[in-house]
Scaffold this active site. Structure first.
Site, PDB file in Angstrom:
ATOM      1  N   TYR A  94      -1.012  -0.489  10.198  1.00  0.00           N
ATOM      2  CA  TYR A  94      -1.152  -0.877   8.786  1.00  0.00           C
ATOM      3  C   TYR A  94       0.076  -0.425   7.976  1.00  0.00           C
ATOM      4  O   TYR A  94       0.619  -1.192   7.174  1.00  0.00           O
ATOM      5  CB  TYR A  94      -2.434  -0.232   8.259  1.00  0.00           C
ATOM      6  CG  TYR A  94      -2.816  -0.547   6.837  1.00  0.00           C
ATOM      7  CD1 TYR A  94      -3.494  -1.730   6.520  1.00  0.00           C
ATOM      8  CD2 TYR A  94      -2.539   0.340   5.800  1.00  0.00           C
ATOM      9  CE1 TYR A  94      -3.877  -2.006   5.210  1.00  0.00           C
ATOM     10  CE2 TYR A  94      -2.915   0.073   4.497  1.00  0.00           C
ATOM     11  CZ  TYR A  94      -3.586  -1.097   4.204  1.00  0.00           C
ATOM     12  OH  TYR A  94      -3.966  -1.363   2.899  1.00  0.00           O
TER      13      TYR A  94
ATOM     14  N   SER B  49       0.867  -1.188   0.000  1.00  0.00           N
ATOM     15  CA  SER B  49       0.000   0.000   0.000  1.00  0.00           C
ATOM     16  C   SER B  49       0.897   1.229   0.000  1.00  0.00           C
ATOM     17  O   SER B  49       2.018   1.179   0.536  1.00  0.00           O
ATOM     18  CB  SER B  49      -0.867   0.024   1.259  1.00  0.00           C
ATOM     19  OG  SER B  49      -1.449   1.316   1.419  1.00  0.00           O
TER      20      SER B  49
ATOM     21  N   LYS C 255       2.706  -2.786   5.980  1.00  0.00           N
ATOM     22  CA  LYS C 255       2.896  -2.668   4.531  1.00  0.00           C
ATOM     23  C   LYS C 255       4.341  -2.282   4.190  1.00  0.00           C
ATOM     24  O   LYS C 255       4.873  -2.731   3.168  1.00  0.00           O
ATOM     25  CB  LYS C 255       1.907  -1.658   3.940  1.00  0.00           C
ATOM     26  CG  LYS C 255       0.429  -2.100   4.052  1.00  0.00           C
ATOM     27  CD  LYS C 255       0.168  -3.390   3.294  1.00  0.00           C
ATOM     28  CE  LYS C 255      -1.312  -3.727   3.196  1.00  0.00           C
ATOM     29  NZ  LYS C 255      -1.555  -4.988   2.467  1.00  0.00           N
TER      30      LYS C 255
END
Ligand code: NAP
Length: 246
Positions: free
Chosen positions: A152, A139, A156
Protein backbone atom coordinates in the site's frame (compact mmCIF):
# COMPACT_ATOMS: atom_id res chain seq x y z
CA UNK A 1 -22.00 25.49 -17.90
CA UNK A 2 -22.39 22.85 -15.18
CA UNK A 3 -19.14 21.16 -14.30
CA UNK A 4 -18.85 17.36 -14.34
CA UNK A 5 -16.82 15.22 -11.92
CA UNK A 6 -15.87 11.56 -12.01
CA UNK A 7 -15.10 10.14 -8.56
CA UNK A 8 -13.67 6.62 -8.49
CA UNK A 9 -14.76 4.50 -5.55
CA UNK A 10 -17.56 6.99 -4.88
CA UNK A 11 -19.94 4.47 -3.33
CA UNK A 12 -18.49 4.38 0.20
CA UNK A 13 -16.23 6.17 2.67
CA UNK A 14 -14.11 9.13 1.55
CA UNK A 15 -15.28 8.81 -2.07
CA UNK A 16 -18.93 9.01 -1.02
CA UNK A 17 -18.15 12.16 1.00
CA UNK A 18 -16.36 13.70 -2.00
CA UNK A 19 -19.34 12.96 -4.27
CA UNK A 20 -21.74 14.69 -1.85
CA UNK A 21 -19.41 17.68 -1.34
CA UNK A 22 -18.91 18.21 -5.08
CA UNK A 23 -22.65 17.89 -5.74
CA UNK A 24 -23.28 20.51 -3.04
CA UNK A 25 -20.82 22.69 -4.98
CA UNK A 26 -23.14 22.48 -8.01
CA UNK A 27 -21.24 19.78 -9.92
CA UNK A 28 -22.81 16.84 -11.80
CA UNK A 29 -21.20 13.75 -10.31
CA UNK A 30 -20.42 10.33 -11.80
CA UNK A 31 -20.24 7.93 -8.85
CA UNK A 32 -17.97 5.04 -9.81
CA UNK A 33 -18.10 1.75 -7.91
CA UNK A 34 -16.81 -1.79 -8.41
CA UNK A 35 -19.38 -3.99 -6.65
CA UNK A 36 -21.42 -1.91 -4.17
CA UNK A 37 -24.28 -1.07 -6.55
CA UNK A 38 -26.76 -0.40 -3.73
CA UNK A 39 -24.40 1.96 -1.94
CA UNK A 40 -23.70 3.81 -5.21
CA UNK A 41 -27.45 4.10 -5.87
CA UNK A 42 -27.88 5.53 -2.37
CA UNK A 43 -25.26 8.23 -3.11
CA UNK A 44 -27.04 9.10 -6.37
CA UNK A 45 -30.43 9.26 -4.59
CA UNK A 46 -29.03 11.47 -1.82
CA UNK A 47 -27.61 13.89 -4.39
CA UNK A 48 -30.90 13.91 -6.36
CA UNK A 49 -32.93 14.52 -3.20
CA UNK A 50 -30.75 17.59 -2.54
CA UNK A 51 -31.47 18.93 -6.04
CA UNK A 52 -28.22 17.77 -7.67
CA UNK A 53 -27.51 15.48 -10.62
CA UNK A 54 -25.56 12.22 -10.36
CA UNK A 55 -25.03 8.94 -12.17
CA UNK A 56 -23.76 5.60 -10.83
CA UNK A 57 -21.10 4.06 -13.10
CA UNK A 58 -19.86 0.53 -12.51
CA UNK A 59 -16.25 -0.25 -13.43
CA UNK A 60 -13.09 -1.78 -11.99
CA UNK A 61 -10.44 0.96 -12.23
CA UNK A 62 -7.66 -1.61 -12.65
CA UNK A 63 -9.16 -2.90 -15.92
CA UNK A 64 -8.36 -0.77 -19.01
CA UNK A 65 -11.53 -1.76 -20.94
CA UNK A 66 -13.77 -0.99 -17.99
CA UNK A 67 -12.11 2.41 -17.48
CA UNK A 68 -12.66 3.30 -21.16
CA UNK A 69 -16.33 2.26 -20.93
CA UNK A 70 -16.77 4.22 -17.70
CA UNK A 71 -15.39 7.43 -19.22
CA UNK A 72 -17.50 6.93 -22.37
CA UNK A 73 -20.63 6.53 -20.21
CA UNK A 74 -19.91 9.86 -18.49
CA UNK A 75 -19.27 11.59 -21.83
CA UNK A 76 -22.48 10.13 -23.33
CA UNK A 77 -24.42 11.53 -20.38
CA UNK A 78 -22.87 14.98 -19.92
CA UNK A 79 -20.38 15.50 -22.79
CA UNK A 80 -17.44 16.61 -20.63
CA UNK A 81 -15.31 15.86 -17.56
CA UNK A 82 -13.92 18.79 -15.57
CA UNK A 83 -12.83 17.04 -12.38
CA UNK A 84 -11.32 13.60 -11.83
CA UNK A 85 -10.90 12.31 -8.29
CA UNK A 86 -8.84 9.11 -8.21
CA UNK A 87 -10.08 7.81 -4.88
CA UNK A 88 -10.70 4.04 -5.30
CA UNK A 89 -8.33 2.07 -3.11
CA UNK A 90 -7.90 -1.13 -1.12
CA UNK A 91 -5.59 -2.56 1.52
CA UNK A 92 -4.15 -6.08 1.76
CA UNK A 93 -2.04 -5.60 4.89
CA UNK A 94 0.63 -8.13 5.90
CA UNK A 95 4.17 -7.93 7.18
CA UNK A 96 6.70 -8.25 4.35
CA UNK A 97 7.72 -11.82 5.22
CA UNK A 98 4.10 -12.99 4.94
CA UNK A 99 3.14 -10.83 1.97
CA UNK A 100 2.25 -12.89 -1.09
CA UNK A 101 2.78 -11.75 -4.66
CA UNK A 102 -1.04 -11.56 -5.05
CA UNK A 103 -1.26 -9.14 -2.08
CA UNK A 104 1.37 -6.97 -3.72
CA UNK A 105 -0.08 -7.10 -7.23
CA UNK A 106 -3.69 -6.54 -6.22
CA UNK A 107 -2.84 -3.35 -4.34
CA UNK A 108 -0.45 -2.01 -7.00
CA UNK A 109 -2.92 -2.80 -9.81
CA UNK A 110 -5.82 -1.03 -8.15
CA UNK A 111 -4.19 1.78 -6.14
CA UNK A 112 -1.49 2.77 -8.65
CA UNK A 113 -2.24 1.35 -12.10
CA UNK A 114 -5.89 2.34 -11.62
CA UNK A 115 -4.80 5.96 -11.11
CA UNK A 116 -2.71 5.77 -14.30
CA UNK A 117 -5.56 4.27 -16.35
CA UNK A 118 -8.23 6.75 -15.20
CA UNK A 119 -5.92 9.75 -15.53
CA UNK A 120 -4.84 8.70 -19.04
CA UNK A 121 -8.43 8.25 -20.20
CA UNK A 122 -9.79 11.46 -18.62
CA UNK A 123 -6.80 13.68 -19.45
CA UNK A 124 -7.52 13.12 -23.18
CA UNK A 125 -10.92 14.73 -22.60
CA UNK A 126 -9.46 17.53 -20.47
CA UNK A 127 -6.77 18.29 -23.09
CA UNK A 128 -9.51 18.96 -25.65
CA UNK A 129 -11.31 21.16 -23.11
CA UNK A 130 -8.00 22.92 -22.27
CA UNK A 131 -9.00 22.77 -18.58
CA UNK A 132 -9.37 20.28 -15.77
CA UNK A 133 -8.56 19.41 -12.21
CA UNK A 134 -7.23 16.01 -11.18
CA UNK A 135 -7.03 15.06 -7.51
CA UNK A 136 -5.38 11.82 -6.46
CA UNK A 137 -6.09 10.38 -3.03
CA UNK A 138 -2.74 9.15 -1.73
CA UNK A 139 -2.01 8.45 1.96
CA UNK A 140 0.49 9.43 4.61
CA UNK A 141 1.60 5.78 4.35
CA UNK A 142 3.11 6.82 1.01
CA UNK A 143 4.99 9.64 2.73
CA UNK A 144 6.20 8.07 6.00
CA UNK A 145 5.70 4.31 5.44
CA UNK A 146 3.70 1.98 7.69
CA UNK A 147 4.64 -1.48 9.01
CA UNK A 148 2.37 -4.09 7.43
CA UNK A 149 1.65 -1.90 4.40
CA UNK A 150 4.70 -2.26 2.10
CA UNK A 151 2.38 -2.83 -0.89
CA UNK A 152 0.00 0.00 0.00
CA UNK A 153 2.80 2.46 0.90
CA UNK A 154 4.64 1.69 -2.35
CA UNK A 155 1.45 2.27 -4.34
CA UNK A 156 0.68 5.54 -2.55
CA UNK A 157 4.27 6.82 -2.87
CA UNK A 158 3.89 5.92 -6.56
CA UNK A 159 0.72 8.01 -6.74
CA UNK A 160 2.65 10.98 -5.33
CA UNK A 161 5.45 10.64 -7.93
CA UNK A 162 2.85 10.16 -10.66
CA UNK A 163 1.00 13.30 -9.50
CA UNK A 164 4.12 15.46 -9.69
CA UNK A 165 5.18 14.14 -13.13
CA UNK A 166 1.73 14.48 -14.69
CA UNK A 167 1.30 17.95 -13.12
CA UNK A 168 4.43 19.02 -15.02
CA UNK A 169 3.18 17.45 -18.27
CA UNK A 170 -0.31 18.95 -18.18
CA UNK A 171 0.33 22.38 -16.61
CA UNK A 172 0.72 24.19 -19.93
CA UNK A 173 -2.67 22.82 -21.03
CA UNK A 174 -4.63 24.33 -18.15
CA UNK A 175 -4.91 21.10 -16.16
CA UNK A 176 -3.84 20.94 -12.50
CA UNK A 177 -2.91 17.70 -10.75
CA UNK A 178 -2.63 17.45 -6.97
CA UNK A 179 -2.60 14.75 -4.32
CA UNK A 180 -4.35 14.60 -0.97
CA UNK A 181 -2.67 12.38 1.63
CA UNK A 182 -5.07 11.51 4.46
CA UNK A 183 -3.92 10.10 7.77
CA UNK A 184 -6.37 7.88 9.66
CA UNK A 185 -9.96 8.62 8.61
CA UNK A 186 -13.06 6.90 9.98
CA UNK A 187 -14.32 4.61 7.16
CA UNK A 188 -14.79 0.87 6.48
CA UNK A 189 -11.05 0.75 5.68
CA UNK A 190 -10.03 1.71 9.23
CA UNK A 191 -12.99 -0.04 10.92
CA UNK A 192 -10.98 -3.30 10.76
CA UNK A 193 -8.19 -1.98 13.03
CA UNK A 194 -8.00 -3.64 16.45
CA UNK A 195 -8.52 -1.59 19.63
CA UNK A 196 -4.81 -1.93 20.41
CA UNK A 197 -3.74 -0.60 17.04
CA UNK A 198 -6.21 2.31 17.32
CA UNK A 199 -4.74 3.18 20.74
CA UNK A 200 -1.17 3.14 19.35
CA UNK A 201 -2.17 5.23 16.34
CA UNK A 202 -3.98 7.83 18.44
CA UNK A 203 -0.76 8.41 20.39
CA UNK A 204 0.91 9.46 17.12
CA UNK A 205 -1.79 11.97 16.12
CA UNK A 206 -1.12 15.41 17.66
CA UNK A 207 -4.80 16.37 17.27
CA UNK A 208 -5.72 13.18 19.15
CA UNK A 209 -8.46 11.73 16.94
CA UNK A 210 -9.18 10.14 13.54
CA UNK A 211 -10.30 12.52 10.78
CA UNK A 212 -13.75 12.51 9.23
CA UNK A 213 -14.78 11.85 5.65
CA UNK A 214 -16.26 15.38 5.53
CA UNK A 215 -12.91 16.97 6.43
CA UNK A 216 -11.15 15.21 3.54
CA UNK A 217 -14.06 15.94 1.19
CA UNK A 218 -13.91 19.67 2.02
CA UNK A 219 -10.22 19.79 1.07
CA UNK A 220 -10.92 17.98 -2.21
CA UNK A 221 -13.81 20.35 -2.95
CA UNK A 222 -11.47 23.31 -2.42
CA UNK A 223 -8.88 21.87 -4.82
CA UNK A 224 -11.57 20.97 -7.37
CA UNK A 225 -13.65 24.13 -7.36
CA UNK A 226 -11.87 27.08 -5.77
CA UNK A 227 -10.49 29.88 -7.97
CA UNK A 228 -7.33 29.70 -5.83
CA UNK A 229 -6.88 26.18 -7.19
CA UNK A 230 -5.99 27.67 -10.58
CA UNK A 231 -2.51 28.35 -9.22
CA UNK A 232 -1.94 25.11 -7.27
CA UNK A 233 -0.44 22.10 -9.03
CA UNK A 234 1.91 19.21 -8.27
CA UNK A 235 1.31 19.50 -4.53
CA UNK A 236 0.64 16.93 -1.84
CA UNK A 237 -1.71 18.01 0.95
CA UNK A 238 -1.47 16.01 4.16
CA UNK A 239 -4.71 15.93 6.14
CA UNK A 240 -3.75 13.84 9.12
CA UNK A 241 -4.20 15.65 12.44
CA UNK A 242 -0.51 16.51 12.37
CA UNK A 243 0.95 12.98 12.05
CA UNK A 244 3.38 14.15 9.36
CA UNK A 245 4.98 17.53 9.79
CA UNK A 246 7.57 18.46 7.23
P1 NAP B 1 -13.44 2.34 1.66
O1 NAP B 1 -14.41 2.89 2.65
O2 NAP B 1 -12.98 0.93 1.81
O3 NAP B 1 -14.07 2.53 0.18
C1 NAP B 1 -13.32 2.13 -0.92
C2 NAP B 1 -14.03 2.55 -2.20
O4 NAP B 1 -13.23 2.09 -3.30
C3 NAP B 1 -15.41 1.94 -2.34
O5 NAP B 1 -16.28 2.88 -2.89
C4 NAP B 1 -15.15 0.79 -3.32
O6 NAP B 1 -16.29 0.48 -4.12
C5 NAP B 1 -14.06 1.37 -4.19
N1 NAP B 1 -13.33 0.35 -4.92
C6 NAP B 1 -12.69 -0.75 -4.41
N2 NAP B 1 -12.16 -1.47 -5.41
C7 NAP B 1 -12.49 -0.82 -6.57
C8 NAP B 1 -12.22 -1.06 -7.94
N3 NAP B 1 -11.52 -2.13 -8.35
N4 NAP B 1 -12.70 -0.18 -8.86
C9 NAP B 1 -13.42 0.90 -8.48
N5 NAP B 1 -13.71 1.17 -7.19
C10 NAP B 1 -13.23 0.32 -6.25
O7 NAP B 1 -12.11 3.20 1.61
P2 NAP B 1 -11.82 4.69 2.14
O8 NAP B 1 -11.31 4.59 3.50
O9 NAP B 1 -12.95 5.57 1.82
O10 NAP B 1 -10.58 5.06 1.19
C11 NAP B 1 -10.72 5.84 0.02
C12 NAP B 1 -9.34 6.24 -0.47
O11 NAP B 1 -8.67 6.97 0.56
C13 NAP B 1 -8.43 5.06 -0.80
O12 NAP B 1 -7.62 5.38 -1.91
C14 NAP B 1 -7.58 4.92 0.44
O13 NAP B 1 -6.36 4.30 0.16
C15 NAP B 1 -7.42 6.37 0.82
N6 NAP B 1 -7.06 6.58 2.23
C16 NAP B 1 -7.92 6.18 3.23
C17 NAP B 1 -7.55 6.40 4.56
C18 NAP B 1 -8.43 6.03 5.73
O14 NAP B 1 -7.98 6.15 6.87
N7 NAP B 1 -9.65 5.59 5.52
C19 NAP B 1 -6.32 6.99 4.83
C20 NAP B 1 -5.49 7.35 3.80
C21 NAP B 1 -5.88 7.15 2.49
P3 NAP B 1 -17.00 -0.97 -4.00
O15 NAP B 1 -17.55 -1.05 -2.62
O16 NAP B 1 -18.01 -0.97 -5.07
O17 NAP B 1 -15.90 -1.97 -4.21
Amino acid sequence: MTKVALVTGGSRGIGRGICLALAQGGVNVAVNYASSSQAAAEVVNTISSQGGEALAVQGDVSQPDQVETMVKTVLDKWGRVDILVNNAGITRDRLLLRMKLEDWQEVINLNLTGVFLCTSAVSKVMLKQKAGRIINIASIAGVMGNAGQANYSAAKAGVIGFTRSVARELASRGITVNAVAPGFITTDMTAVLSEDVVKQVLQQIPLGRFGTVEEVADLVRFLALSEAGNYITGQVFNIDGGMVMA
